[in-house]
Design a protein around this motif. Structure first.
Motif, PDB file in Angstrom:
ATOM      1  N   ILE A 135      51.298  35.474  41.129  1.00 31.37           N
ATOM      2  CA  ILE A 135      49.866  35.524  40.819  1.00 31.37           C
ATOM      3  C   ILE A 135      49.181  34.243  41.304  1.00 31.37           C
ATOM      4  CG2 ILE A 135      48.179  35.431  38.941  1.00 31.37           C
ATOM      5  CD1 ILE A 135      49.209  38.233  39.389  1.00 31.37           C
ATOM      6  N   LYS A 136      49.822  33.114  41.089  1.00 32.55           N
ATOM      7  CA  LYS A 136      49.265  31.840  41.542  1.00 32.55           C
ATOM      8  C   LYS A 136      49.086  31.842  43.059  1.00 32.55           C
ATOM      9  CE  LYS A 136      50.098  26.836  41.455  1.00 32.55           C
ATOM     10  NZ  LYS A 136      51.020  25.754  41.014  1.00 32.55           N
ATOM     11  N   ASN A 137      50.063  32.363  43.780  1.00 28.92           N
ATOM     12  CA  ASN A 137      49.978  32.414  45.245  1.00 28.92           C
ATOM     13  C   ASN A 137      48.868  33.352  45.706  1.00 28.92           C
ATOM     14  OD1 ASN A 137      52.125  30.637  45.477  1.00 28.92           O
ATOM     15  ND2 ASN A 137      53.653  32.250  45.679  1.00 28.92           N
ATOM     16  N   ILE A 138      48.748  34.509  45.040  1.00 25.85           N
ATOM     17  CA  ILE A 138      47.695  35.454  45.404  1.00 25.85           C
ATOM     18  C   ILE A 138      46.320  34.842  45.161  1.00 25.85           C
ATOM     19  CG2 ILE A 138      46.645  37.678  44.816  1.00 25.85           C
ATOM     20  CD1 ILE A 138      49.516  38.640  44.139  1.00 25.85           C
ATOM     21  N   ARG A 139      46.175  34.187  44.021  1.00 21.34           N
ATOM     22  CA  ARG A 139      44.900  33.541  43.699  1.00 21.34           C
ATOM     23  C   ARG A 139      44.496  32.535  44.782  1.00 21.34           C
ATOM     24  NH1 ARG A 139      44.493  31.550  37.454  1.00 21.34           N
ATOM     25  NH2 ARG A 139      43.195  33.232  36.660  1.00 21.34           N
ATOM     26  N   SER A 140      45.454  31.760  45.242  1.00 19.73           N
ATOM     27  CA  SER A 140      45.155  30.729  46.236  1.00 19.73           C
ATOM     28  C   SER A 140      44.646  31.335  47.539  1.00 19.73           C
ATOM     29  CB  SER A 140      46.397  29.871  46.506  1.00 19.73           C
ATOM     30  OG  SER A 140      47.380  30.605  47.208  1.00 19.73           O
ATOM     31  N   LYS A 141      44.927  32.633  47.748  1.00 24.17           N
ATOM     32  CA  LYS A 141      44.549  33.282  48.996  1.00 24.17           C
ATOM     33  C   LYS A 141      43.260  34.099  48.903  1.00 24.17           C
ATOM     34  CE  LYS A 141      49.369  33.517  50.527  1.00 24.17           C
ATOM     35  NZ  LYS A 141      50.505  34.369  50.957  1.00 24.17           N
ATOM     36  N   ILE A 142      42.892  34.518  47.685  1.00 23.49           N
ATOM     37  CA  ILE A 142      41.704  35.369  47.568  1.00 23.49           C
ATOM     38  C   ILE A 142      40.529  34.680  46.889  1.00 23.49           C
ATOM     39  CG2 ILE A 142      43.119  37.471  47.530  1.00 23.49           C
ATOM     40  CD1 ILE A 142      42.514  37.687  44.520  1.00 23.49           C
ATOM     41  N   LYS A 153      40.875  27.702  40.290  1.00 26.41           N
ATOM     42  CA  LYS A 153      40.773  27.255  38.899  1.00 26.41           C
ATOM     43  C   LYS A 153      39.613  27.941  38.164  1.00 26.41           C
ATOM     44  CE  LYS A 153      42.821  22.706  39.759  1.00 26.41           C
ATOM     45  NZ  LYS A 153      42.625  21.238  39.695  1.00 26.41           N
ATOM     46  N   ASP A 154      38.697  28.529  38.912  1.00 31.96           N
ATOM     47  CA  ASP A 154      37.594  29.286  38.331  1.00 31.96           C
ATOM     48  C   ASP A 154      37.499  30.609  39.084  1.00 31.96           C
ATOM     49  OD1 ASP A 154      35.368  30.077  36.905  1.00 31.96           O
ATOM     50  OD2 ASP A 154      33.968  28.912  38.125  1.00 31.96           O
ATOM     51  N   PRO A 155      38.474  31.500  38.876  1.00 34.62           N
ATOM     52  CA  PRO A 155      38.596  32.685  39.721  1.00 34.62           C
ATOM     53  C   PRO A 155      37.502  33.719  39.484  1.00 34.62           C
ATOM     54  CG  PRO A 155      40.165  32.792  37.912  1.00 34.62           C
ATOM     55  CD  PRO A 155      39.534  31.423  37.859  1.00 34.62           C
ATOM     56  N   LYS A 156      37.109  34.350  40.557  1.00 35.13           N
ATOM     57  CA  LYS A 156      36.140  35.445  40.496  1.00 35.13           C
ATOM     58  C   LYS A 156      36.849  36.776  40.293  1.00 35.13           C
ATOM     59  CE  LYS A 156      32.904  37.932  43.513  1.00 35.13           C
ATOM     60  NZ  LYS A 156      32.223  37.933  44.841  1.00 35.13           N
ATOM     61  N   TYR A 157      37.964  36.963  40.971  1.00 32.51           N
ATOM     62  CA  TYR A 157      38.651  38.251  40.964  1.00 32.51           C
ATOM     63  C   TYR A 157      39.804  38.335  39.968  1.00 32.51           C
ATOM     64  CZ  TYR A 157      36.232  39.153  45.421  1.00 32.51           C
ATOM     65  OH  TYR A 157      35.281  39.337  46.395  1.00 32.51           O
ATOM     66  N   LEU A 158      40.805  37.497  40.162  1.00 29.95           N
ATOM     67  CA  LEU A 158      42.081  37.642  39.457  1.00 29.95           C
ATOM     68  C   LEU A 158      42.108  36.782  38.202  1.00 29.95           C
ATOM     69  CD1 LEU A 158      44.862  38.768  39.204  1.00 29.95           C
ATOM     70  CD2 LEU A 158      45.622  37.305  41.088  1.00 29.95           C
ATOM     71  N   LYS A 159      42.044  37.440  37.051  1.00 28.48           N
ATOM     72  CA  LYS A 159      41.940  36.750  35.772  1.00 28.48           C
ATOM     73  C   LYS A 159      43.238  36.852  34.965  1.00 28.48           C
ATOM     74  CE  LYS A 159      37.544  35.855  36.404  1.00 28.48           C
ATOM     75  NZ  LYS A 159      36.498  36.367  35.515  1.00 28.48           N
ATOM     76  N   VAL A 160      43.534  35.782  34.236  1.00 32.73           N
ATOM     77  CA  VAL A 160      44.629  35.780  33.269  1.00 32.73           C
ATOM     78  C   VAL A 160      44.059  36.138  31.906  1.00 32.73           C
ATOM     79  CG1 VAL A 160      46.406  34.416  32.122  1.00 32.73           C
ATOM     80  CG2 VAL A 160      45.913  34.024  34.537  1.00 32.73           C
ATOM     81  N   ILE A 161      44.616  37.140  31.285  1.00 35.00           N
ATOM     82  CA  ILE A 161      44.232  37.517  29.923  1.00 35.00           C
ATOM     83  C   ILE A 161      45.360  37.028  29.027  1.00 35.00           C
ATOM     84  CG2 ILE A 161      43.472  39.367  28.408  1.00 35.00           C
ATOM     85  CD1 ILE A 161      41.748  38.945  30.935  1.00 35.00           C
TER      86      ILE A 161
END
Length: 229
Positions: free
Chosen positions: A199-206, A211-219
């Protein structure tokens, strides 16, 4: 030349944003309240808008709602509030992105570039049955390609599978076990760390700002989800 409409009742903020936008090659139109902004949008071709929420005469939320009746250019909201509920309200009124004051001007410029790329790219995109489209993300299940705001981004096979599963279930919270079993095709035992790394790797790419993601959120305590746009 792309044209950006900047609307904020604080003239100093408008002027400072104008400096950065012009430095990045954009034409700038300035407005200082919602009514003024709507008039400027009617009389000019706008490719992106930066819109403050708290303004006199007509606030940013009402302004965004009025603009969405006729226009589909991307709107980036500015606000001193940072709670997720405030962001959701802004998105419900038609905003495409949300930046909290005080903001980093370089991050704001990155978000402007991202929104304009998406606007230009998706405006000419014919969506195929093999594609999953959410916001500026386009995933093609046949070609195994992903573009973010029109830019091709490379993923490993596992990252691609996770992103596809999340997009297919956009808006739903998925546990680490659900993700692992769907992508790996085997029972999940103690897989939280494995999924966290991916998930961390995907976040870094999209994400522009992971640190303030628009798409991929941790619940927290439940899992992960892709916000539905």
């Amino acid at each position: 030349m792309y044209r950006v409409l900047v609307c904020d009742d604080d003239t100093a903020i408008v002027d400072s944003i104008e400096i950065y936008l012009k430095h990045n090659g954009y034409d700038v139109i300035k407005a200082y309240d919602g009514i003024d902004a709507i008039e400027k949008a009617e009389n000019n071709e706008i490719h992106c808008m930066i819109l403050d929420i708290m303004m006199p005469k007509m606030d940013g939320l009402m302004t965004a709602g009025r603009l969405r009746e006729k226009h589909n250019f991307p709107i980036i909201m500015l606000s001193a509030k940072s709670e997720d509920t405030d962001k959701i309200i802004g998105l419900d009124f038609g905003a495409d992105d949300y930046v909290t004051k005080p903001f980093n001007p370089l991050e704001l410029m990155a978000r402007v570039k991202s929104q304009i790329r998406r606007y230009a790219y998706l405006g000419n995109l014919t969506v195929k049955e093999s594609q999953l489209v959410n916001g500026g993300i386009v995933l093609d299940k046949d070609t195994k390609e992903v573009t973010v705001d029109g830019t091709l981004v490379h993923f490993t096979a596992r990252e691609f599978g996770i992103l596809q599963f999340l997009l297919e279930n956009a808006g739903r919270v998925l546990s680490s076990s659900q993700i692992y079993e769907a992508v790996w095709g085997e029972p999940a035992y103690g897989v939280e760390r494995v999924i966290t790394v991916h998930i961390k790797n995907i976040r870094s790419k999209i994400e522009i700002n992971p640190k303030d993601p628009k798409y991929l959120k941790v619940i927290y305590g439940l899992g992960y989800k892709i916000e539905k746009f």
